[in-house]
Design an enzyme around this catalytic site. Structure first.
Site, PDB file in Angstrom:
ATOM      1  N   HIS A  56      -4.585   1.497   7.919  1.00 13.75           N
ATOM      2  CA  HIS A  56      -3.204   1.989   8.035  1.00 13.75           C
ATOM      3  C   HIS A  56      -2.994   3.159   7.050  1.00 13.75           C
ATOM      4  O   HIS A  56      -2.467   4.211   7.415  1.00 13.75           O
ATOM      5  CB  HIS A  56      -2.255   0.829   7.722  1.00 13.75           C
ATOM      6  CG  HIS A  56      -0.800   1.192   7.626  1.00 13.75           C
ATOM      7  ND1 HIS A  56       0.161   0.686   8.476  1.00 13.75           N
ATOM      8  CD2 HIS A  56      -0.130   1.983   6.742  1.00 13.75           C
ATOM      9  CE1 HIS A  56       1.347   1.170   8.135  1.00 13.75           C
ATOM     10  NE2 HIS A  56       1.205   1.961   7.073  1.00 13.75           N
ATOM     11  N   GLU A  57      -3.434   2.966   5.801  1.00 10.92           N
ATOM     12  CA  GLU A  57      -3.224   4.009   4.775  1.00 10.92           C
ATOM     13  C   GLU A  57      -4.094   5.233   5.069  1.00 10.92           C
ATOM     14  O   GLU A  57      -3.668   6.367   4.844  1.00 10.92           O
ATOM     15  CB  GLU A  57      -3.544   3.475   3.368  1.00 10.92           C
ATOM     16  CG  GLU A  57      -2.701   2.283   2.919  1.00 10.92           C
ATOM     17  CD  GLU A  57      -1.201   2.502   3.027  1.00 10.92           C
ATOM     18  OE1 GLU A  57      -0.757   3.660   2.971  1.00 10.92           O
ATOM     19  OE2 GLU A  57      -0.471   1.520   3.206  1.00 10.92           O
ATOM     20  N   GLY A 100       0.841  -1.191   0.000  1.00  8.93           N
ATOM     21  CA  GLY A 100       0.000   0.000   0.000  1.00  8.93           C
ATOM     22  C   GLY A 100       0.878   1.243   0.000  1.00  8.93           C
ATOM     23  O   GLY A 100       2.068   1.175   0.326  1.00  8.93           O
ATOM     24  N   GLN A 131       3.140   9.941   1.446  1.00  9.11           N
ATOM     25  CA  GLN A 131       4.434   9.254   1.599  1.00  9.11           C
ATOM     26  C   GLN A 131       5.414   9.626   0.481  1.00  9.11           C
ATOM     27  O   GLN A 131       6.606   9.387   0.601  1.00  9.11           O
ATOM     28  CB  GLN A 131       4.235   7.729   1.658  1.00  9.11           C
ATOM     29  CG  GLN A 131       3.505   7.284   2.916  1.00  9.11           C
ATOM     30  CD  GLN A 131       3.293   5.777   2.948  1.00  9.11           C
ATOM     31  OE1 GLN A 131       2.307   5.274   2.414  1.00  9.11           O
ATOM     32  NE2 GLN A 131       4.223   5.069   3.541  1.00  9.11           N
ATOM     33  N   CYS A 133       5.741  -0.357   7.515  1.00 12.85           N
ATOM     34  CA  CYS A 133       5.444   0.889   6.800  1.00 12.85           C
ATOM     35  C   CYS A 133       6.678   1.304   6.017  1.00 12.85           C
ATOM     36  O   CYS A 133       7.786   1.294   6.562  1.00 12.85           O
ATOM     37  CB  CYS A 133       5.062   1.974   7.811  1.00 12.85           C
ATOM     38  SG  CYS A 133       4.648   3.551   7.019  1.00 12.85           S
ATOM     39  N   LEU A 134       6.463   1.665   4.756  1.00 14.36           N
ATOM     40  CA  LEU A 134       7.597   2.057   3.916  1.00 14.36           C
ATOM     41  C   LEU A 134       8.226   3.357   4.426  1.00 14.36           C
ATOM     42  O   LEU A 134       9.375   3.641   4.112  1.00 14.36           O
ATOM     43  CB  LEU A 134       7.139   2.209   2.461  1.00 14.36           C
ATOM     44  CG  LEU A 134       6.556   0.911   1.852  1.00 14.36           C
ATOM     45  CD1 LEU A 134       5.992   1.168   0.465  1.00 14.36           C
ATOM     46  CD2 LEU A 134       7.607  -0.196   1.814  1.00 14.36           C
ATOM     47  N   HIS A 146      -2.452   7.498   7.392  1.00 15.49           N
ATOM     48  CA  HIS A 146      -1.475   8.394   6.742  1.00 15.49           C
ATOM     49  C   HIS A 146      -2.150   9.687   6.284  1.00 15.49           C
ATOM     50  O   HIS A 146      -1.561  10.757   6.356  1.00 15.49           O
ATOM     51  CB  HIS A 146      -0.860   7.724   5.508  1.00 15.49           C
ATOM     52  CG  HIS A 146       0.294   6.796   5.803  1.00 15.49           C
ATOM     53  ND1 HIS A 146       1.446   7.227   6.421  1.00 15.49           N
ATOM     54  CD2 HIS A 146       0.485   5.480   5.540  1.00 15.49           C
ATOM     55  CE1 HIS A 146       2.287   6.201   6.529  1.00 15.49           C
ATOM     56  NE2 HIS A 146       1.729   5.129   6.002  1.00 15.49           N
TER      57      HIS A 146
HETATM   58  O1  K1U Z   1       3.990   2.246   3.997  1.00 17.86           O
HETATM   59  C1  K1U Z   1       2.896   1.755   3.796  1.00 17.86           C
HETATM   60  O2  K1U Z   1       1.880   2.335   4.143  1.00 17.86           O
HETATM   61  C2  K1U Z   1       2.827   0.421   3.110  1.00 17.86           C
HETATM   62  C3  K1U Z   1       2.779  -0.760   4.055  1.00 17.86           C
HETATM   63  C4  K1U Z   1       1.344  -1.227   4.133  1.00 17.86           C
HETATM   64  C5  K1U Z   1       0.973  -2.129   5.268  1.00 17.86           C
HETATM   65  C6  K1U Z   1       1.635  -3.308   5.518  1.00 17.86           C
HETATM   66  C7  K1U Z   1       1.233  -4.143   6.552  1.00 17.86           C
HETATM   67  C8  K1U Z   1       0.136  -3.807   7.304  1.00 17.86           C
HETATM   68  C9  K1U Z   1      -0.518  -2.633   7.053  1.00 17.86           C
HETATM   69  C10 K1U Z   1      -0.123  -1.804   6.038  1.00 17.86           C
HETATM   70  C11 K1U Z   1       3.698  -1.835   3.475  1.00 17.86           C
HETATM   71  O3  K1U Z   1       3.511  -2.265   2.390  1.00 17.86           O
HETATM   72  S1  K1U Z   1       5.000  -2.409   4.461  1.00 17.86           S
HETATM   73  C12 K1U Z   1       5.745  -3.677   3.466  1.00 17.86           C
HETATM   74  C13 K1U Z   1       4.947  -4.946   3.405  1.00 17.86           C
HETATM   75  O4  K1U Z   1       4.038  -5.142   4.172  1.00 17.86           O
HETATM   76  C14 K1U Z   1       5.280  -5.964   2.382  1.00 17.86           C
HETATM   77  C15 K1U Z   1       6.355  -5.818   1.540  1.00 17.86           C
HETATM   78  C16 K1U Z   1       6.625  -6.801   0.586  1.00 17.86           C
HETATM   79  C17 K1U Z   1       5.846  -7.913   0.494  1.00 17.86           C
HETATM   80  C18 K1U Z   1       4.781  -8.086   1.351  1.00 17.86           C
HETATM   81  C19 K1U Z   1       4.491  -7.104   2.299  1.00 17.86           C
HETATM   82 ZN    ZN Z   2       2.559   3.241   6.122  1.00 17.81          ZN
END
Ligand code: K1U
Ligand code: ZN
Length: 173
Positions: free
Chosen positions: A136-137, A46, A51, A94-95, A140
């Site tokens: 979560h998004e 996401g 971001q 979270c990225l 943000h």
């Molecule tokens: O930064 C963000 O908002 C994105 C975040 C979204 C998220 C992940 C887990 C729970 C709630 C919201 C991510 O994508 S973190 C990276 C991640 O979860 C992932 C990366 C590669 C493969 C699978 C998952």
């Molecule tokens: Zn995030």
């Protein structure tokens, strides 16, 4: 399409409240295309526009598993209409908070109204990872990070670590 830079905590822009989108036009679709490419490259599941430094109420997401066809989703001006009383705990990442994962408790299900990629109004009931990721998004968009759901001690330890990492990255080799 372009891969944009993802802002990381404690950058103050992540605390900004995003503004509603007025028109779903070619410029907005170009932004969403860049966001999706940025999210895939990270990689993540996401991404909210703030971001990449754009304070608009726009979210992209793809929850397809490895080997499945991509399933890009776009949520413009999302509004939560209802949340369940039962909760779910998910180990979130979270990225914008690199290399940190922690359990967060949120409503297990929610109902959301939003505009899609074409600007059409939609309503959907979400559960499992979709409900978690969407909440979560949407945090943000309100300037909230998942670490804001943790204890003050955990959050300040993590922010110190992130600030140290940023300082090291700035220092010449
Ligand atoms: O930064 C963000 O908002 C994105 C975040 C979204 C998220 C992940 C887990 C729970 C709630 C919201 C991510 O994508 S973190 C990276 C991640 O979860 C992932 C990366 C590669 C493969 C699978 C998952
Ligand atoms: Zn995030």
């Amino acid at each position: 399409m372009a891969i944009r830079e993802i802002i990381t905590a404690p950058d103050p822009r992540l605390k900004e409240v995003s503004k509603p989108v007025e028109r779903v036009d070619a410029d907005l679709r170009a932004l969403m295309d860049d966001m999706l490419e940025t999210m895939y490259a990270a990689p993540g599941i996401g991404l909210a526009a703030i971001q990449i430094g754009v304070p608009k109420q726009v979210i992209v997401m793809d929850l397809a598993r490895e080997g499945e066809e991509p399933q890009p989703r776009y949520f413009i001006n999302p509004e939560i209409l209802w949340t369940s009383e039962d909760v779910a705990v998910y180990e979130e990442g979270c990225l914008s908070v690199p290399e940190f994962y922690e359990d967060v408790e949120r409503p297990a299900r929610c109902r959301v109204r939003y505009l899609d990629y074409q600007g059409e109004i939609r309503e959907e009931e979400c559960d499992d990872l979709l409900a978690t990721c969407l909440q979560h998004e949407m945090d943000h968009l309100k300037g909230i990070l998942f670490i804001d759901h943790l204890s003050r001690t955990k959050r300040s330890m993590l922010l110190k670590k992130l600030m140290k990492q940023k300082k090291l990255q700035k220092e010449p080799a």
